[in-house]
Design an enzyme around this catalytic site. Structure first.
Site: not given
Length: 257
Positions: A11-13, A101, A173, A179, A218, A237
């Site tokens: 997931n590049w966000k 998400h 998640e 993160g 993470s 991520g």
């Protein structure tokens, strides 16, 4: 979807310019030729990058990486400024979509089960494989209400007529892990997997197909192998934004038990 392989979703966000995204994608493609792995990789770039895959599909009909979208609209078409439909995504070779998400739920208030159900229905009607996300905040975790919270989040799935369709994947998640560098231990991840299946099958009385279970939060090249021994795949991520780190995660699938 090959259930004999580990699903590794990147997931590049909201990251990477068009040239940066093309470079990263090509680095991963080249790396996959050199490393042993047992993965089914999926890239979820921003909408900006999706059209840029057309040249890849024109030259490589069956690329080793599937394309996913980070979001989709609730309607098939129409006056919905800023949205994108499932039909539009399918026309651009998109195979997967993320729904529910934590960042969509938190920042864009998409924790409405009616809205999420509409998105699920659009995805299923257009045969998009759906990674359905769920997870709890630190506050909910501390109050020991995780399972109650997950039950509420999973409720839209009970309204799908074709839940037996293997196009549904579940991604746990925990919000508190995204993160932060913190992750639940593998026993807790395994327990959540079991509890989610109980919610779906014993509370919502859904049929009992095998729904792949992914973990996200993470995930990195150092912990991937350990986590992969207990799940069907990973939702990655920040580590997916670096070709070397992401390739190491893909390589970790070769050592699954």
């Amino acid at each position: 979807m090959n259930l004999k392989k580990k699903i590794i979703a990147a997931n590049w966000k909201m990251n990477k310019t068009l040239p940066e995204g093309e470079k990263l994608r090509n680095q991963v493609l080249e790396g996959l030729k050199k490393i042993p792995h047992n993965a089914e990789p999926i890239l979820f770039p921003s909408f900006l990058h999706i059209g840029n895959w057309q040249n890849l599909y024109n030259t490589t009909p069956n690329p080793p990486i599937a394309l996913g979208a980070q979001n989709l609209g609730t309607e098939p078409n129409g006056a919905r400024t800023g949205e994108i439909s499932a039909h539009m995504l399918k026309s651009a070779h998109v195979e997967y979509v993320l729904i529910g998400h934590a960042e969509r739920r938190t920042f864009y208030h998409e924790d409405n089960n009616s809205l999420i159900l509409q998105k699920l229905q659009q995805a299923q009607q257009h045969n998009l494989k759906t990674i359905f996300c769920c997870g709890e905040s630190l506050e909910i975790r501390k109050s020991k209400k995780t399972l109650e919270h997950l039950q509420k989040q999973l409720e839209p799935l009970k309204n799908l007529n074709n839940i037996h369709n293997p196009n549904i994947l579940i991604a746990y998640e925990p919000v508190w892990a995204i993160g932060t560098g913190l992750i639940p231990d593998v026993k807790e991840i395994q327990n959540i997997n079991t509890q989610i299946r109980k919610i779906l099958h014993e509370i919502y009385l859904l049929p009992k197909p095998y729904l792949p279970f992914l973990y996200g939060g993470s995930v990195n090249e150092k912990n991937a192998q350990d986590i992969l021994t207990h799940v069907d795949g990973l939702l990655v991520g920040s580590s997916s934004l670096h070709a070397e780190k992401f390739l190491q995660i893909l390589a970790a699938t070769q050592h699954k038990t």
